[in-house]
Design a protein around this motif. Structure first.
Motif, PDB file in Angstrom:
ATOM      1  N   TYR B  10       3.644  15.589   3.638  1.00 57.79           N
ATOM      2  CA  TYR B  10       3.675  14.205   3.181  1.00 57.79           C
ATOM      3  C   TYR B  10       4.810  13.428   3.836  1.00 57.79           C
ATOM      4  O   TYR B  10       4.708  12.230   4.061  1.00 57.79           O
ATOM      5  N   LEU B  11       5.890  14.124   4.128  1.00 61.25           N
ATOM      6  CA  LEU B  11       7.043  13.447   4.737  1.00 61.25           C
ATOM      7  C   LEU B  11       6.846  13.253   6.235  1.00 61.25           C
ATOM      8  O   LEU B  11       7.705  12.730   6.918  1.00 61.25           O
ATOM      9  N   ASN B  12       5.714  13.667   6.723  1.00 68.48           N
ATOM     10  CA  ASN B  12       5.464  13.605   8.157  1.00 68.48           C
ATOM     11  C   ASN B  12       4.327  12.654   8.504  1.00 68.48           C
ATOM     12  O   ASN B  12       3.720  12.767   9.547  1.00 68.48           O
ATOM     13  N   MET B  13       4.031  11.746   7.577  1.00 67.73           N
ATOM     14  CA  MET B  13       2.905  10.865   7.786  1.00 67.73           C
ATOM     15  C   MET B  13       3.305   9.549   8.434  1.00 67.73           C
ATOM     16  O   MET B  13       4.370   9.029   8.176  1.00 67.73           O
ATOM     17  N   GLU B  14       2.382   9.010   9.252  1.00 71.03           N
ATOM     18  CA  GLU B  14       2.598   7.689   9.826  1.00 71.03           C
ATOM     19  C   GLU B  14       1.976   6.638   8.907  1.00 71.03           C
ATOM     20  O   GLU B  14       1.037   6.933   8.176  1.00 71.03           O
ATOM     21  N   LEU B  15       2.485   5.421   9.027  1.00 72.39           N
ATOM     22  CA  LEU B  15       1.947   4.307   8.249  1.00 72.39           C
ATOM     23  C   LEU B  15       1.056   3.468   9.158  1.00 72.39           C
ATOM     24  O   LEU B  15       1.487   3.044  10.225  1.00 72.39           O
ATOM     25  N   ARG B  17      -1.498   0.055   9.259  1.00 76.53           N
ATOM     26  CA  ARG B  17      -1.993  -1.121   8.546  1.00 76.53           C
ATOM     27  C   ARG B  17      -3.249  -1.613   9.256  1.00 76.53           C
ATOM     28  O   ARG B  17      -3.218  -1.824  10.458  1.00 76.53           O
ATOM     29  N   ARG B  86      -5.098  -2.596  -0.306  1.00 79.78           N
ATOM     30  CA  ARG B  86      -5.563  -1.298  -0.814  1.00 79.78           C
ATOM     31  C   ARG B  86      -4.816  -0.195  -0.112  1.00 79.78           C
ATOM     32  O   ARG B  86      -4.421  -0.354   1.036  1.00 79.78           O
ATOM     33  N   TYR B  87      -4.709   0.921  -0.790  1.00 80.55           N
ATOM     34  CA  TYR B  87      -3.923   2.028  -0.252  1.00 80.55           C
ATOM     35  C   TYR B  87      -4.709   3.311  -0.347  1.00 80.55           C
ATOM     36  O   TYR B  87      -5.325   3.591  -1.370  1.00 80.55           O
ATOM     37  N   LYS B  94      -0.831   7.388   6.025  1.00 77.54           N
ATOM     38  CA  LYS B  94      -0.974   6.499   4.879  1.00 77.54           C
ATOM     39  C   LYS B  94      -1.542   5.193   5.412  1.00 77.54           C
ATOM     40  O   LYS B  94      -1.070   4.676   6.419  1.00 77.54           O
ATOM     41  N   ILE B  96      -2.672   1.136   4.792  1.00 77.28           N
ATOM     42  CA  ILE B  96      -2.624  -0.090   3.996  1.00 77.28           C
ATOM     43  C   ILE B  96      -3.752  -0.980   4.514  1.00 77.28           C
ATOM     44  O   ILE B  96      -3.776  -1.327   5.693  1.00 77.28           O
TER      45      ILE B  96
END
Lengths: 300, 425
Positions: B10-15, B17, B86-87, B94, B96
């Motif tokens: 989870y700490l290795n995820m990109e965001l 949009r 929405r998420y 992750k 958006i």
């Protein structure tokens, strides 16, 4: 060198930017502090935003008088630790002065009365930007909130006529008597919040961790035994191992049956949960658009 | 979701949009509902609520569109009237979603949703092909420099998953898109209602060899979407602790709008032009040797020079353009038309100023891309090239080069409403 932030660091950078923008653009901002994890996170981010200086604005607590004792203790310790100023707006005072009237009956709650006290506190302290820990993933109507949400002189939200919000440029201009609600953690999800709290080692009230508590069942929701809630004869008190997923007024916040006693366990639980965190909030269940209706009137 | 959740992962995820756009009734809300539902981002109580509503309305399928239509008016009319966010996440990213309405009168919301997106998802109804709205959305995606565009040809179930229908739409769109500035366009045949090629590969489109929509969203390369070349640090707030421990501390707080800043770098402050070196890059978690866009940090300098909010710290050998006369593409966001010669407030990075509208060069026909130099009446949803003069110099780059330093908003001084979204040419 790989110049890439993980999603939590990117959310952090965004929130800090929003909080600093508020401090720079407004005369008299404040954080609306409920004692829940989201406002604790927001306060933590505000500390980061102004380090090594203190947070340059006060925390505002709208106190329904129906609190879990742990929340108040936690609030007072936090305020002491970070050296912030605390403003308390009291629903009880408004009732005593005859400005608010208690709801009657078995489902009576002071949730709705908070709106009046909130607006009075904002006006009395001339707060022009009230920052809250609301997130867009919480509820349908919140999904449409802007970061900078304009409120008219009556504190009302007009969802059909919101200002467009482009790039990361926030329009903070307003007329006399108007104010803004600002939501710096808009883009965080419940899981993001828990992961970040774990990553940063942020302290939380014990209510969030599993403990034994005397509770009763109403409309499929477990409620804590408190002096503020009347029970029907059929609603029997039992001891259960519970924790709270959200912390609000004691009369409308349901407990979750849970053995999760550490942050790791809570994260596992949230990640595999099949019910939204507001699923235990009776204030949202009053109608399908309950949140939108309250927000229009000036609710958090 | 029975398997254990992996915290480290989870700490290795990109965001990422992305924005979604489509015409009325082309199934956009259904597609988002489908993505949320099939990626298990829908909770039981949410699903149960919409299942009941669908049943009450006598609908044949559970109407996933109800998940995203939040406001009362939308539920009543069955349409989306405002940008909703929405998420959802998968183990890789992750997401958006800025879900924007397709009605002509709400184009301003589409611009809003597009302004920060890495990717635009445009829906086309397979039965109707490339529509006026499709072209409009593609032009906005191009104008707002969204790096990736995905055309979802939806309702393939209603055209018997016909390969020719899909290919004709692809060809139509490509012909039109050749005139646009979009680098990366993909096409996917889907049925949002039935779920074909959304999360799971469809058995009904054996002729389609590309990825499913979700796989594409998870893997499209976004790491280079930020500018890490031109160093730009708009000063947001000056931190002066006024405490004995940090008596002489003076830090410039802000979010890096471009480039990489390093401790010891020789930098210049604008507008003063004074040069000095970076003494430290501070955060609550300790000082850093370097920091890059889009980090929020606090910079201290070797020399005491006068810097305040709205100023910009840059590298001496890579300066932004400074000036008061700007050429911009503007999207007009309000009913009251643009006033030629009118004065407006503007906000660019952290700088507030005023401007006067000097000239309307042309109005862009956003169906044909025709530039009409005769028409200077700019109203709601119009896109035009205009020149403005600002009261004070701005430090800017072209929008193509840097979305942060190349964008500004125009504000009506009487109503305080944001009336224009401008991209610097």
């Amino acid at each position: 060198m790989d110049y890439n932030l993980n999603h939590l660091k990117e959310l952090e950078a965004e929130s800090i930017y929003v909080i600093r923008e508020v401090a720079a653009e407004f005369q008299n901002p404040a954080i609306l502090f409920s004692g829940g994890k989201d406002s604790i996170l927001l306060t933590h981010l505000a500390r980061k935003a102004f380090f090594p200086a203190k947070i340059p604005f006060p925390l505002v607590h709208i106190d329904t008088g129906h609190n879990f004792e742990e929340t108040i203790t936690f609030r007072d310790e936090l305020v002491e630790e970070i050296g912030a100023r605390l403003i308390v707006g009291s629903v009880q005072d408004a009732i005593n002065a005859g400005r608010s009237t208690e709801e009657k009956g078995i489902n009576a709650s002071r949730n709705g009365l908070q709106t009046l006290t909130l607006l009075e506190t904002i006006e009395a302290n001339k707060i022009d930007a009230a920052m809250g820990g609301a997130r867009r993933d919480e509820e349908k109507a919140r999904a449409k909130e802007r970061f900078f949400s304009h409120r008219d002189e009556f504190g009302q939200w007009d969802p059909k006529n919101q200002r467009p919000e482009l790039w990361n440029i926030f329009n903070a201009r307003k007329g006399f008597g108007e104010h803004f609600r600002v939501f710096p953690i808009s883009n965080w999800t419940e899981l993001d919040v828990w992961q970040y709290i774990h990553m940063e080692g942020i302290k939380l009230p014990n209510l969030y961790f599993s403990h034994k508590r005397s509770v009763f069942l109403r409309d499929d929701v477990w409620y804590a035994e408190t002096e503020f809630m009347e029970r029907k004869d059929s609603e029997v008190l039992v001891d259960k191992i519970v924790r709270f997923r959200t912390i609000g007024d004691a009369t409308c916040t349901g407990a979750t049956l849970s053995e999760a006693g550490t942050l790791e366990e809570i994260i596992q639980e949230v990640a595999s949960s099949r019910v939204t965190e507001r699923g235990g909030r009776s204030d949202d269940k009053r109608s399908e658009t309950a949140m939108e209706d309250r927000k229009k009137a000036g609710y958090f | 979701m029975e398997d254990t959740f992996d915290s480290a992962e989870y700490l290795n995820m990109e965001l990422m949009r992305f924005t979604t756009a489509g015409s009325v009734d082309d199934g956009k809300s259904t597609l988002i509902g489908r993505l949320l539902y099939d990626s298990k981002s829908i909770y039981e109580d949410q699903y149960e609520a919409i299942r009941k509503t669908s049943e009450q309305k006598g609908e044949e399928y559970v109407n996933l569109a109800l998940l995203t239509d939040g406001l009362r008016a939308e539920r009543e009319q069955g349409i989306t009237i405002d940008v909703a966010y929405r998420y959802f996440s998968t183990p890789r990213r992750k997401f958006i979603i800025a879900d924007t309405p397709g009605h002509i009168q709400y184009t301003r919301n589409m611009v809003t949703g597009a302004s920060s997106a890495n990717l635009a998802l445009i829906l086309v109804d397979a039965r109707h092909g490339v529509a006026e709205q499709t072209r409009r959305h593609a032009i906005i995606a191009s104008l707002l420099q969204i790096p990736h565009v995905v055309i979802c040809v939806n309702k393939m179930d209603l055209v018997n998953f016909d390969k020719k229908v899909f290919e004709d739409i692809e060809n139509d769109f490509r012909k039109f898109a050749s005139k646009l500035d979009v680098k990366d366009v993909r096409f996917i045949p889907i049925s949002a209602l039935m779920g074909d090629n959304v999360v799971d590969r469809s058995t009904k489109t054996p002729w389609y060899e590309g990825p499913t929509l979700l796989y594409l969203l998870e893997t499209v390369h976004i790491a280079s979407d930020s500018n890490h070349i031109d160093c730009r640090f708009p000063v947001q707030y000056v931190i002066r602790p006024q405490s004995s421990e940090y008596h002489d501390y003076r830090g410039y707080a802000g979010r890096i709008a471009g480039g990489v800043f390093k401790k010891g770098d020789k930098v210049m402050a604008l507008p003063s032009g004074f040069t000095t070196r970076i003494k430290s890059i501070d955060t609550y978690d300790g000082s850093l040797n370097e920091a890059f866009a889009p980090m929020s940090v606090t910079i201290t300098l070797e020399d005491e020079i006068d810097i305040s909010r709205g100023d910009m710290i840059v590298r001496e050998n890579n300066l932004p353009t400074s000036g008061q006369d700007l050429e911009v593409m503007v999207c007009w966001l309000t009913d009251k038309p643009l006033q030629l010669g009118g004065k407006y407030a503007i906000k660019h990075t952290t700088r507030n100023a005023r401007c006067v509208i000097k000239e309307v060069k042309y109005k862009l026909n956003i169906n044909t891309l025709h530039r009409n130099e005769e028409d200077s009446s700019i109203g709601l949803n119009d896109i035009a090239r205009i020149s403005i003069r600002t009261t004070t110099p701005l430090f800017y780059d072209s929008y193509r080069r840097n979305r942060n330093t190349g964008s500004l908003i125009i504000i009506d001084e009487a109503t305080n409403v944001t009336v224009g979204a401008a991209m610097i040419i």
